[in-house]
Design an enzyme around this catalytic site. Structure first.
Site, PDB file in Angstrom:
ATOM      1  N   PRO A 108      -1.267  13.465  47.425  1.00 22.83           N
ATOM      2  CA  PRO A 108      -1.958  13.500  46.127  1.00 22.83           C
ATOM      3  C   PRO A 108      -1.846  12.221  45.305  1.00 22.83           C
ATOM      4  O   PRO A 108      -2.343  12.170  44.194  1.00 22.83           O
ATOM      5  CB  PRO A 108      -1.253  14.659  45.421  1.00 22.83           C
ATOM      6  CG  PRO A 108       0.153  14.596  45.931  1.00 22.83           C
ATOM      7  CD  PRO A 108       0.032  14.191  47.375  1.00 22.83           C
ATOM      8  N   GLY A 109      -1.157  11.205  45.824  1.00 20.59           N
ATOM      9  CA  GLY A 109      -1.121   9.921  45.132  1.00 20.59           C
ATOM     10  C   GLY A 109       0.241   9.472  44.637  1.00 20.59           C
ATOM     11  O   GLY A 109       0.335   8.493  43.899  1.00 20.59           O
ATOM     12  N   ALA A 110       1.315  10.148  45.041  1.00 23.69           N
ATOM     13  CA  ALA A 110       2.648   9.797  44.538  1.00 23.69           C
ATOM     14  C   ALA A 110       3.095   8.423  45.015  1.00 23.69           C
ATOM     15  O   ALA A 110       3.677   7.647  44.244  1.00 23.69           O
ATOM     16  CB  ALA A 110       3.663  10.860  44.954  1.00 23.69           C
ATOM     17  N   TRP A 111       2.841   8.097  46.284  1.00 27.90           N
ATOM     18  CA  TRP A 111       3.226   6.762  46.774  1.00 27.90           C
ATOM     19  C   TRP A 111       2.390   5.688  46.088  1.00 27.90           C
ATOM     20  O   TRP A 111       2.888   4.604  45.805  1.00 27.90           O
ATOM     21  CB  TRP A 111       3.078   6.697  48.294  1.00 27.90           C
ATOM     22  CG  TRP A 111       4.290   7.208  49.022  1.00 27.90           C
ATOM     23  CD1 TRP A 111       5.156   8.173  48.592  1.00 27.90           C
ATOM     24  CD2 TRP A 111       4.775   6.774  50.296  1.00 27.90           C
ATOM     25  NE1 TRP A 111       6.141   8.375  49.519  1.00 27.90           N
ATOM     26  CE2 TRP A 111       5.935   7.530  50.570  1.00 27.90           C
ATOM     27  CE3 TRP A 111       4.329   5.843  51.216  1.00 27.90           C
ATOM     28  CZ2 TRP A 111       6.672   7.372  51.756  1.00 27.90           C
ATOM     29  CZ3 TRP A 111       5.055   5.677  52.403  1.00 27.90           C
ATOM     30  CH2 TRP A 111       6.205   6.423  52.659  1.00 27.90           C
ATOM     31  N   ASP A 115      -7.517   8.817  52.163  1.00 23.90           N
ATOM     32  CA  ASP A 115      -7.132  10.138  52.667  1.00 23.90           C
ATOM     33  C   ASP A 115      -8.380  10.934  53.017  1.00 23.90           C
ATOM     34  O   ASP A 115      -9.442  10.713  52.437  1.00 23.90           O
ATOM     35  CB  ASP A 115      -6.319  10.903  51.627  1.00 23.90           C
ATOM     36  CG  ASP A 115      -5.405  11.947  52.265  1.00 23.90           C
ATOM     37  OD1 ASP A 115      -5.932  12.895  52.881  1.00 23.90           O
ATOM     38  OD2 ASP A 115      -4.177  11.803  52.169  1.00 23.90           O
ATOM     39  N   VAL A 123      -8.943   7.136  58.190  1.00 27.67           N
ATOM     40  CA  VAL A 123      -8.323   5.824  58.350  1.00 27.67           C
ATOM     41  C   VAL A 123      -8.545   5.243  59.747  1.00 27.67           C
ATOM     42  O   VAL A 123      -8.365   4.044  59.961  1.00 27.67           O
ATOM     43  CB  VAL A 123      -6.814   5.919  58.030  1.00 27.67           C
ATOM     44  CG1 VAL A 123      -6.054   6.616  59.150  1.00 27.67           C
ATOM     45  CG2 VAL A 123      -6.211   4.556  57.745  1.00 27.67           C
ATOM     46  N   ASP A 132       2.504   7.801  54.686  1.00 22.30           N
ATOM     47  CA  ASP A 132       3.279   9.041  54.650  1.00 22.30           C
ATOM     48  C   ASP A 132       2.434  10.179  55.209  1.00 22.30           C
ATOM     49  O   ASP A 132       2.723  11.343  54.990  1.00 22.30           O
ATOM     50  CB  ASP A 132       3.703   9.345  53.203  1.00 22.30           C
ATOM     51  CG  ASP A 132       4.849  10.343  53.121  1.00 22.30           C
ATOM     52  OD1 ASP A 132       5.722  10.309  54.011  1.00 22.30           O
ATOM     53  OD2 ASP A 132       4.880  11.142  52.171  1.00 22.30           O
ATOM     54  N   LYS A 154       5.634   7.028  58.539  1.00 23.11           N
ATOM     55  CA  LYS A 154       6.417   8.225  58.833  1.00 23.11           C
ATOM     56  C   LYS A 154       6.142   8.704  60.251  1.00 23.11           C
ATOM     57  O   LYS A 154       5.012   8.674  60.731  1.00 23.11           O
ATOM     58  CB  LYS A 154       6.062   9.335  57.841  1.00 23.11           C
ATOM     59  CG  LYS A 154       6.785  10.655  58.135  1.00 23.11           C
ATOM     60  CD  LYS A 154       6.683  11.629  56.995  1.00 23.11           C
ATOM     61  CE  LYS A 154       5.321  12.240  56.833  1.00 23.11           C
ATOM     62  NZ  LYS A 154       5.289  13.205  55.715  1.00 23.11           N
TER      63      LYS A 154
END
Length: 239
Positions: free
Chosen positions: A80-83, A109, A127, A151, A191
């Site tokens: 959702p955009g945390a990184w 994404d 991607v 991630d 990851k």
């Protein structure tokens, strides 16, 4: 006697359905209890991060200093955009500090990513798609990124070996992307889930990067097979 069979069969189905619902309910309750007790969940809410995974990147970056003001960052599997939130702050892509160079953050994404000041998101983009690669080359300054972050992970099937193999394949696809957009001496953080094919990914990374190491930040749950490969000092392959 024959007339009672459909009723009996329906009773068995109802019992199975009830047991399945009870099992799912129990799993959901365990998940909720773990979330309530998780200090990173509480901290993400207090610091307005979109999810707890922000702390994984913060801890890696605090130790290895990947993200510097002025750098261009590509966040793969960004929802959702945390990184991206962490990257925006660390590379100053929102221009919050006018005394520092202003970087660039682009997130990709398959899912929708809510907008974020300082980041350009390509929602509903694959991607691995060459069309996405071309769009990234247009958006990135001089067509290149200093850092690729990932991630991303496939939806869990419940079969550990299959999920492990699928994630390794996704990570290998990032190497194809790196060969198109990563700056020489750039970095890749991706990851993976530990398993028998991890060595194949590590060998492929080692053929293109001067340094490859495994990291597991404290925010990554200890009982999880989750690991990260940090590859640095990218060397462009000879053509």
């Amino acid at each position: 006697m024959w007339a009672s069979l459909p009723q009996s069969r329906g009773l068995h189905c109802s019992v199975r359905l009830l047991k399945k619902q009870q099992s799912r309910s129990a799993a959901e309750q365990r998940w909720l209890q773990r979330q309530r007790a998780d200090p990173y969940v509480k901290a993400s809410q207090q610091q307005s991060f979109r999810c707890r995974s922000a702390f994984k990147l913060l801890q890696v970056d605090d130790k290895f200093r990947l993200l510097q003001p002025g750098l261009s960052v590509l966040d793969c599997g960004a929802a959702p955009g945390a990184w991206s939130q962490v990257a925006v702050h660390r590379v100053n892509s929102a221009g919050t500090d006018p005394g520092l160079p202003r970087g660039t953050v682009i997130g990709i994404d398959l899912l929708n990513i809510p907008s974020l000041d300082g980041a350009h998101f390509l929602s509903n983009h694959d991607v691995t798609d060459p069309g996405t690669h071309a769009k990234l080359q247009e958006l990135l300054p001089r067509g290149r990124a200093h850092v690729i972050l990932s991630d991303m992970a496939p939806n869990a099937s419940g079969f550990r070996d299959m999920d492990h193999e699928r994630l390794i394949s996704m990570c290998l696809s990032l190497i194809d992307l790196a060969e198109k957009v990563l700056q020489p001496r750039g970095s890749l953080l991706c990851k993976y889930w530990d398993g028998g094919l991890a060595h194949r990914l590590q060998e492929r990374l080692s053929s293109l990067f001067g340094s490859v190491r495994t990291v597991k930040p404290d925010a990554s749950r200890k009982d999880s097979a989750e690991r990260y490969f940090l590859a640095r000092m990218y060397r462009e392959p000879e053509k």
